[in-house]
Scaffold this motif. Structure first.
Motif, PDB file in Angstrom:
ATOM      1  N   TYR A 472       1.006  -1.204  -0.161  1.00  0.00           N
ATOM      2  CA  TYR A 472       0.165  -0.190  -0.098  1.00  0.00           C
ATOM      3  C   TYR A 472       0.837   1.068  -0.106  1.00  0.00           C
ATOM      4  CZ  TYR A 472      -3.101   3.388   1.892  1.00  0.00           C
ATOM      5  OH  TYR A 472      -4.003   4.527   2.205  1.00  0.00           O
ATOM      6  N   LEU A 473       1.920   1.251   0.746  1.00  0.00           N
ATOM      7  CA  LEU A 473       2.950   2.478   0.960  1.00  0.00           C
ATOM      8  C   LEU A 473       3.607   2.514  -0.349  1.00  0.00           C
ATOM      9  CD1 LEU A 473       3.648   2.235   4.635  1.00  0.00           C
ATOM     10  CD2 LEU A 473       2.229   3.972   3.809  1.00  0.00           C
ATOM     11  N   VAL A 474       4.021   1.274  -0.870  1.00  0.00           N
ATOM     12  CA  VAL A 474       4.655   1.511  -2.085  1.00  0.00           C
ATOM     13  C   VAL A 474       3.857   2.056  -3.248  1.00  0.00           C
ATOM     14  CG1 VAL A 474       5.725  -0.103  -4.227  1.00  0.00           C
ATOM     15  CG2 VAL A 474       6.259  -0.414  -1.832  1.00  0.00           C
ATOM     16  N   ALA A 475       2.647   1.642  -3.217  1.00  0.00           N
ATOM     17  CA  ALA A 475       1.800   2.200  -4.385  1.00  0.00           C
ATOM     18  C   ALA A 475       1.497   3.645  -4.040  1.00  0.00           C
ATOM     19  CB  ALA A 475       0.222   1.201  -4.473  1.00  0.00           C
ATOM     20  N   GLN A 476       1.476   4.236  -3.148  1.00  0.00           N
ATOM     21  CA  GLN A 476       1.265   5.569  -2.643  1.00  0.00           C
ATOM     22  C   GLN A 476       2.722   6.331  -3.260  1.00  0.00           C
ATOM     23  OE1 GLN A 476      -0.099   6.044   1.255  1.00  0.00           O
ATOM     24  NE2 GLN A 476      -2.092   6.132   0.362  1.00  0.00           N
TER      25      GLN A 476
END
Length: 643
Positions: A472-476
């Motif tokens: 999730y944090l990578v995608a953001q």
């Protein structure tokens, strides 16, 4: 503009010496007459636990002098280490586990008889001049410890067993008139957050218990913290609605009445004894704490009108609630304030810090504030975490670079991580790491259904949620997808090793006294958790293959990421062989691996030198793996197989 430097290489004033210097961990707030008591775990004194007293004039006194260590090992995790009778204090001494009595101006003297006995969670029965307490009997040759409720006379007379037959006991509570005793019990394979039973029994003239009445609880209902009101009405916390809410018992009608039904938790997982989320200001008023979406609130509850009135406080984590005349004491922490013992005046609503867990201030420019994030995970569910961005007023990262991410998997696994100021997290963020502290499915604070997600799914749901937090944090675009690490202690160490063995997301890991072999854990661990695995995994009798399937030690050949291990050599909960088997397997497979063991440490590091060395070694390890040079001058760590 602050100078630009690679993430991970930032110089920070939050050193390991600062983390442990003048720092204590506060526990067990008790009000007795005009005096206030609490315990302090002191890393600078080798992890010694000290009982403190504050009198009505504000004078603070250390009750237990060196070398006494007020810490019980009942259930191995302890809690409920002492009880106060007048000005006398009775406490469990860690070295021999006997109860000692200490009076003002005297040295501690043995109180309980010698033998293989451990004591916890005591109360004073002033009507019969005795202490009622949980006892754990470790008789030589016994297959398992024997747990009972016993009464120890303050004068002459034998120790008397009051209740036995259940696997575990806790929270004995005597009614104000001394005529009735309430207590909790539970049986394997349940843990106290799975299902407990609340009992009440009359006391006969000879001090034994009459026939007991089952008030609440069962295999699928967890009851927490029974308490008597000043006018003799029994109250308790139950999750029968799916949330740990407050109830009172109607003796006449024979039923429980909800006092403040809501989707919030007034209870906590009972890993240790003498946890407290509420108490009585007077017969009509309860002061209580509850959590919703990870944030704790203090409130007053009118039991007649059932009106719940929140009390504005600067703290988001509130524990060990202890009412006093006109006031309430509690342990509080917030995103900007470390743990402290706080006194709230209920008349003026003024809060004052009685004892801070640390006195050395940290400039706000180095403090990362937690952001509550919710992210999609397997099965169409949502999971929770606290995200801490890299924060250091003196540095910024290169524009083309994203920070490395350190995912933290908490222990338990039935536990939770609060979004409060912990310098152990700021150590990383102030050096240029992003941190995601994950409250995966199975964590507490989000209701029973969320807690039950881990049933039969340990090593699956927790891993999925940690992996999906990182994704999730990578995608953001907030973290570097090529520099993802995972760390955890105990059950969190197990999640770490599972994530490295069964997923291909993390590029490094750190296991602190983590479980690697579920079969060995089932055979070797202590009584309290000896059947915990049957809820988390499945029946040992019928699903033994699943234990092997979920054990990282058997799939070490799937791990390609470097791993560092930390282990206490006196750990009875996760013995050293759990780490050592894994280290040896990775060593054979040519995977970069480091191992640091500590003499004199048990489960959870308590000594300042250990805490300092482990954090610095972990930073050095990530520097070698991710290719940055820490600003700190730290002792190198031998990393085998690292080219």
């Amino acid at each position: 503009m602050p100078p630009i430097a690679p993430y991970g290489s930032w110089a920070s004033p939050i050193t390991t010496q600062l983390i442990t210097a003048d720092a204590v961990v506060l526990h067990a707030v008790v009000v007795a007459g005009d005096d206030l008591y609490w315990t302090e775990l002191r890393p600078a004194e080798g992890g010694r636990k000290v009982i403190m007293r504050r009198d009505r004039d504000g004078r603070q006194t250390e009750i237990t002098p060196p070398p006494f260590n007020a810490r019980t090992r009942v259930h191995e995790y302890g809690g409920g280490d002492f009880v106060v009778a007048g000005r006398s204090v009775y406490f469990s001494n860690f070295t021999d586990q006997r109860l000692y009595r200490v009076d003002p101006g005297t040295s501690p003297e043995p109180f309980s008889p010698p033998g293989p006995y451990l004591y916890a969670d005591g109360i004073v029965d002033r009507f019969r001049r005795r202490i009622i307490t949980v006892r754990e009997d470790h008789a030589p040759g016994a297959q398992a410890a024997h747990n009972t409720l016993v009464a120890l006379p303050m004068g002459e007379g034998p120790v008397r067993v009051l209740a036995e037959g259940a696997d575990f006991y806790s929270t004995p509570r005597l009614s104000p008139d001394g005529e009735r005793l309430a207590w909790l019990s539970w049986h394997h394979p349940n843990m106290p957050w799975d299902g407990t039973d609340l009992w009440v029994a009359p006391l006969r003239p000879d001090g034994t218990l009459g026939p007991a009445t089952h008030v609440a609880g069962g295999p699928e209902e967890s009851v927490f913290q029974p308490e008597w009101s000043p006018d003799g009405v029994l109250h308790f916390v139950s999750d029968r609605s799916g949330w740990w809410n407050l109830y009172r018992w109607d003796d006449v009608a024979g039923r429980a009445e909800a006092l403040a039904p809501m989707e919030a938790e007034f209870g906590r997982p009972q890993w240790v004894f003498r946890m407290s989320t509420y108490g009585f200001v007077d017969p009509r008023t309860i002061v209580c704490s509850y959590t919703a979406r990870g944030v704790w609130t203090l409130a007053l509850l009118d039991v007649a009108t059932k009106r719940l009135a929140p009390l504005a406080q600067p703290y988001t984590e509130i524990a060990s609630v202890a009412p006093a005349p006109g006031a309430v004491y509690y342990l509080g922490a917030s995103p900007t304030a470390p743990q402290a013992l706080v006194r709230l005046d209920l008349g003026t609503t003024r809060a004052e810090v009685v004892r801070a867990s640390r006195t050395v201030p940290v400039d706000p420019g180095y403090i990362a504030l937690p952001e509550a994030i919710e992210f999609p995970t397997e099965g169409g569910h949502t999971a929770h975490a606290w995200f801490y961005p890299p924060t250091n007023r003196d540095f910024s990262g290169p524009a083309e670079e994203r920070p490395p991410l350190l995912v933290i998997s908490h222990g338990g696994p039935t536990s939770f991580s609060p979004g409060v100021l912990r310098l152990e997290i700021q150590y990383w963020t102030s050096r240029g790491f992003a941190v995601a502290d994950v409250n995966y499915g199975g964590s507490t604070g989000y209701g029973r259904a969320y807690r039950n997600r881990l049933r039969g799914q340990w090593g699956v749901v927790d891993v999925d949620d940690c992996v999906n937090a990182a994704r999730y944090l990578v995608a953001q675009g907030r973290v570097d997808p090529h520099r993802l690490a995972i760390r955890g202690g105990s059950a969190g160490g197990y999640t770490t090793l599972c994530a490295l063995a069964f997923r291909r997301v993390f590029r490094a890991g750190a296991s602190y006294f983590g479980v690697s072999d579920l079969e060995a854990m089932h055979r070797d661990t202590h009584k309290f958790e000896s059947q915990y695995d049957q809820t988390l995994i499945g029946s040992w009798v019928t699903q033994r293959a699943l234990y092997r399937e979920r054990s990282p030690v058997h799939y070490a050949d799937r791990i390609g990421a470097p791993v560092i291990f930390f282990q206490g050599l006196e750990d009875k909960i996760v013995p050293p062989n759990q780490s050592e088997m894994m280290v040896e397997a990775l060593r054979r497979n040519g995977v970069p691996v480091a191992y640091i063991a500590f003499e004199g440490e048990q489960h959870g590091f308590r000594q300042a030198a250990t805490i300092q060395r482990s954090l610095e070694a972990e930073l050095y390890f990530y520097g070698r793996v991710f290719g940055f040079t820490p600003a700190d001058r730290v002792q190198p760590v031998p990393i085998e197989n690292l080219r």
